[in-house]
Design a protein around this motif. Structure first.
Motif, PDB file in Angstrom:
ATOM      1  N   ARG A 181      -9.858   5.050   6.957  1.00  0.00           N
ATOM      2  CA  ARG A 181     -10.286   6.385   7.342  1.00  0.00           C
ATOM      3  C   ARG A 181     -11.374   6.838   6.378  1.00  0.00           C
ATOM      4  O   ARG A 181     -11.172   6.862   5.166  1.00  0.00           O
ATOM      5  CB  ARG A 181      -9.094   7.347   7.275  1.00  0.00           C
ATOM      6  CG  ARG A 181      -9.349   8.731   7.853  1.00  0.00           C
ATOM      7  CD  ARG A 181      -8.282   9.727   7.397  1.00  0.00           C
ATOM      8  NE  ARG A 181      -6.921   9.289   7.644  1.00  0.00           N
ATOM      9  CZ  ARG A 181      -6.248   9.520   8.777  1.00  0.00           C
ATOM     10  NH1 ARG A 181      -6.833  10.180   9.762  1.00  0.00           N
ATOM     11  NH2 ARG A 181      -5.011   9.102   8.919  1.00  0.00           N
ATOM     12  N   ASN A 182     -12.539   7.181   6.926  1.00  0.00           N
ATOM     13  CA  ASN A 182     -13.669   7.620   6.101  1.00  0.00           C
ATOM     14  C   ASN A 182     -13.947   6.671   4.942  1.00  0.00           C
ATOM     15  O   ASN A 182     -14.186   7.071   3.816  1.00  0.00           O
ATOM     16  CB  ASN A 182     -13.412   9.035   5.556  1.00  0.00           C
ATOM     17  CG  ASN A 182     -13.526  10.085   6.632  1.00  0.00           C
ATOM     18  OD1 ASN A 182     -14.313   9.945   7.574  1.00  0.00           O
ATOM     19  ND2 ASN A 182     -12.733  11.131   6.536  1.00  0.00           N
ATOM     20  N   GLY A 183     -13.888   5.368   5.254  1.00  0.00           N
ATOM     21  CA  GLY A 183     -14.227   4.358   4.263  1.00  0.00           C
ATOM     22  C   GLY A 183     -13.151   4.060   3.246  1.00  0.00           C
ATOM     23  O   GLY A 183     -13.377   3.298   2.305  1.00  0.00           O
ATOM     24  N   THR A 184     -11.955   4.636   3.407  1.00  0.00           N
ATOM     25  CA  THR A 184     -10.866   4.429   2.453  1.00  0.00           C
ATOM     26  C   THR A 184      -9.662   3.851   3.174  1.00  0.00           C
ATOM     27  O   THR A 184      -9.264   4.335   4.236  1.00  0.00           O
ATOM     28  CB  THR A 184     -10.471   5.750   1.779  1.00  0.00           C
ATOM     29  OG1 THR A 184     -11.617   6.295   1.117  1.00  0.00           O
ATOM     30  CG2 THR A 184      -9.371   5.529   0.761  1.00  0.00           C
ATOM     31  N   GLU A 185      -9.071   2.812   2.581  1.00  0.00           N
ATOM     32  CA  GLU A 185      -7.937   2.149   3.211  1.00  0.00           C
ATOM     33  C   GLU A 185      -6.661   2.966   3.052  1.00  0.00           C
ATOM     34  O   GLU A 185      -6.454   3.636   2.038  1.00  0.00           O
ATOM     35  CB  GLU A 185      -7.721   0.752   2.626  1.00  0.00           C
ATOM     36  CG  GLU A 185      -7.017   0.679   1.280  1.00  0.00           C
ATOM     37  CD  GLU A 185      -7.902   1.042   0.111  1.00  0.00           C
ATOM     38  OE1 GLU A 185      -7.408   1.053  -1.023  1.00  0.00           O
ATOM     39  OE2 GLU A 185      -9.108   1.319   0.339  1.00  0.00           O
ATOM     40  N   GLU A 186      -5.825   2.909   4.077  1.00  0.00           N
ATOM     41  CA  GLU A 186      -4.512   3.534   4.039  1.00  0.00           C
ATOM     42  C   GLU A 186      -3.478   2.475   4.427  1.00  0.00           C
ATOM     43  O   GLU A 186      -3.505   1.957   5.540  1.00  0.00           O
ATOM     44  CB  GLU A 186      -4.430   4.716   5.013  1.00  0.00           C
ATOM     45  CG  GLU A 186      -5.319   5.882   4.639  1.00  0.00           C
ATOM     46  CD  GLU A 186      -5.097   7.093   5.543  1.00  0.00           C
ATOM     47  OE1 GLU A 186      -4.069   7.104   6.262  1.00  0.00           O
ATOM     48  OE2 GLU A 186      -5.942   7.996   5.537  1.00  0.00           O
ATOM     49  N   GLU A 187      -2.602   2.147   3.509  1.00  0.00           N
ATOM     50  CA  GLU A 187      -1.537   1.200   3.813  1.00  0.00           C
ATOM     51  C   GLU A 187      -0.422   1.972   4.525  1.00  0.00           C
ATOM     52  O   GLU A 187       0.310   2.739   3.904  1.00  0.00           O
ATOM     53  CB  GLU A 187      -1.045   0.531   2.536  1.00  0.00           C
ATOM     54  CG  GLU A 187      -2.126  -0.329   1.881  1.00  0.00           C
ATOM     55  CD  GLU A 187      -1.594  -1.126   0.697  1.00  0.00           C
ATOM     56  OE1 GLU A 187      -0.566  -1.812   0.850  1.00  0.00           O
ATOM     57  OE2 GLU A 187      -2.211  -1.036  -0.383  1.00  0.00           O
ATOM     58  N   ILE A 188      -0.337   1.787   5.803  1.00  0.00           N
ATOM     59  CA  ILE A 188       0.533   2.608   6.635  1.00  0.00           C
ATOM     60  C   ILE A 188       1.891   1.963   6.874  1.00  0.00           C
ATOM     61  O   ILE A 188       2.709   2.510   7.622  1.00  0.00           O
ATOM     62  CB  ILE A 188      -0.144   2.912   7.983  1.00  0.00           C
ATOM     63  CG1 ILE A 188      -0.559   1.619   8.681  1.00  0.00           C
ATOM     64  CG2 ILE A 188      -1.345   3.821   7.787  1.00  0.00           C
ATOM     65  CD1 ILE A 188      -1.169   1.812  10.048  1.00  0.00           C
ATOM     66  N   MET A 189       2.149   0.812   6.245  1.00  0.00           N
ATOM     67  CA  MET A 189       3.417   0.121   6.456  1.00  0.00           C
ATOM     68  C   MET A 189       3.814  -0.620   5.190  1.00  0.00           C
ATOM     69  O   MET A 189       2.991  -0.885   4.316  1.00  0.00           O
ATOM     70  CB  MET A 189       3.307  -0.860   7.622  1.00  0.00           C
ATOM     71  CG  MET A 189       2.174  -1.874   7.471  1.00  0.00           C
ATOM     72  SD  MET A 189       2.261  -3.234   8.635  1.00  0.00           S
ATOM     73  CE  MET A 189       3.560  -4.230   7.907  1.00  0.00           C
ATOM     74  N   ASP A 190       5.081  -0.947   5.102  1.00  0.00           N
ATOM     75  CA  ASP A 190       5.624  -1.712   3.986  1.00  0.00           C
ATOM     76  C   ASP A 190       6.097  -3.048   4.535  1.00  0.00           C
ATOM     77  O   ASP A 190       7.180  -3.130   5.127  1.00  0.00           O
ATOM     78  CB  ASP A 190       6.783  -0.940   3.351  1.00  0.00           C
ATOM     79  CG  ASP A 190       7.369  -1.665   2.147  1.00  0.00           C
ATOM     80  OD1 ASP A 190       6.723  -2.607   1.655  1.00  0.00           O
ATOM     81  OD2 ASP A 190       8.476  -1.287   1.719  1.00  0.00           O
TER      82      ASP A 190
END
Length: 397
Positions: free
Chosen positions: A269-278
């Motif tokens: 999102r907007n060039g930044t990673e989001e780890e949405i799961m484990d």
């Protein structure tokens, strides 16, 4: 809303080419233009295996994805309403058995080749009707998707991946909600379980009554039911492989991700990673998965109950500033950190051009160069125009 003039012309052009190749239905002894996945198929498996054959057949001939989904839905709907009793396999077949813990009733098996010829003929008949009078096709967005997969240094390729940009149209879901589906399956001990899940998980998901009202529960239930179907296939065909799985459904403005094992999904999102799961790692104790097990995976029936088929699921609302969703197996993430993904994708877009679908290939190559010897699969679905991503990146520098 209907298709644009360009999209309608693309559909007409394909239908003309396809009906020129198949001007009439296939005769009984005519070879199928695409091979069935298995020589025998149960009634529960017929929907998925028919759709898989149809999509492979149409994709190989350059069908627009939306048109392919609509044609396959029309053909499989006709097939499932047909009398299929003439295609039943004899009950005395030596592999036509179930374990004592299941129902005493033998599952009905069909001969794949003749029943799939009927399906292909329904596909041809639909194309002939539409070529003569193209129906008003819905105007839905076609997301840019980039995929790439390699066997790498492994002896066999045991990964499978699926992208269905027009999920609602493929399954005739007429609730006005647009859906897209993508998944990565990382097989081990063979590719059979990964192949089965790649063909049937999304079909099972489409059948869930609470897909709209409780999509997380629907996704989890789809994993469980697909695993149960795979157990039945395993018992009659002696399948002993397993597979991890990560699957995503974009349903309107909601993103759902479900997973078993260590394949992963990453949202940028907007060039930044989001780890949405484990992800489920082999050293993670969870439920009844022991630390030394393979993790969580469909299949692996010799390991049950030590390996679970109960998926985890997360859900989040899309705000419109998401760049893309990336799914990949551990062969990618074991050598490429999630934090490195935005930079790698941005460099690939700059070098290849915003409309190029080769971004996934660049990422796979980087994972290999970084030391991965495993099978590598990467699937990227852009949620914003790559041109916007490049523009916003340039303005922030």
């Amino acid at each position: 809303m209907c298709l644009s003039d360009m999209e309608e012309e693309e559909a007409r052009s394909f239908l003309t080419r396809f009906t020129d190749e198949f001007p009439t239905a296939l005769e009984q002894d005519t070879p199928l233009p695409a091979n069935p996945l298995s020589p025998k198929v149960s009634l529960h498996e017929l929907h998925g295996e028919s759709l898989d054959l149809g999509l492979r057949l149409l994709s190989a001939r350059g069908a627009p994805p939306l048109l392919a989904s609509l044609l396959c839905h029309s053909a499989v709907s006709e097939l499932l309403q047909s009398d299929l009793s003439t295609f039943h396999c004899p009950l005395e077949d030596e592999h036509h058995t179930v374990c004592e813990s299941q129902s005493d009733a033998l599952p009905v098996l069909l001969q794949s080749a003749p029943v799939q010829r009927l399906f292909v003929n329904e596909l041809i008949n639909a194309a002939i009707r539409w070529q003569q009078n193209v129906p008003a096709l819905p105007a839905v967005s076609r997301p840019l998707v980039s995929t790439h997969a390699i066997r790498n240094a492994r002896r066999k390729m045991e990964d499978k991946h699926v992208v269905i940009p027009h999920f609602s149209q493929l399954f005739g879901l007429n609730d006005g909600i647009q859906r897209s589906y993508l998944a990565v399956f990382d097989g081990h001990g063979g590719v059979d379980s990964a192949s089965f899940a790649a063909v049937h998980l999304h079909v099972t998901l489409s059948r869930q009554k609470d897909l709209t009202s409780d999509p997380e529960s629907a996704f989890k239930q789809a994993f469980t039911q697909t695993d149960q179907m795979l157990q039945q296939r395993a018992q009659r065909e002696r399948v002993r492989s397993g597979s991890t799985a990560v699957a995503a459904l974009i349903q309107g403005q909601r993103l759902l991700v479900a997973w078993l094992g260590d394949s992963q999904a990453l949202l940028v999102r907007n060039g930044t990673e989001e780890e949405i799961m484990d992800p489920h790692k082999p050293d993670r104790e969870c439920g009844f998965c022991l630390g030394f097990c393979l993790g969580f995976s469909p299949g692996d029936f010799d390991q049950k109950p030590y390996v679970s088929s109960e998926a985890d699921c997360c859900s989040l609302e899309l705000r419109g500033d998401e760049d893309y969703l990336l799914l990949a197996c551990d062969g990618f993430f074991d050598s490429v950190r999630p934090s490195a993904v935005p930079r790698l994708v941005l460099e690939a877009l700059r070098n290849l051009g915003a409309g190029n679908a080769g971004v996934a290939q660049v990422l796979v190559s980087r994972a290999k160069e970084s030391g991965s010897s495993d099978n590598i699969t990467v699937v990227i679905m852009f949620l914003r125009s790559p041109r916007e991503i490049l523009r916003d990146s340039a303005s922030s520098e």
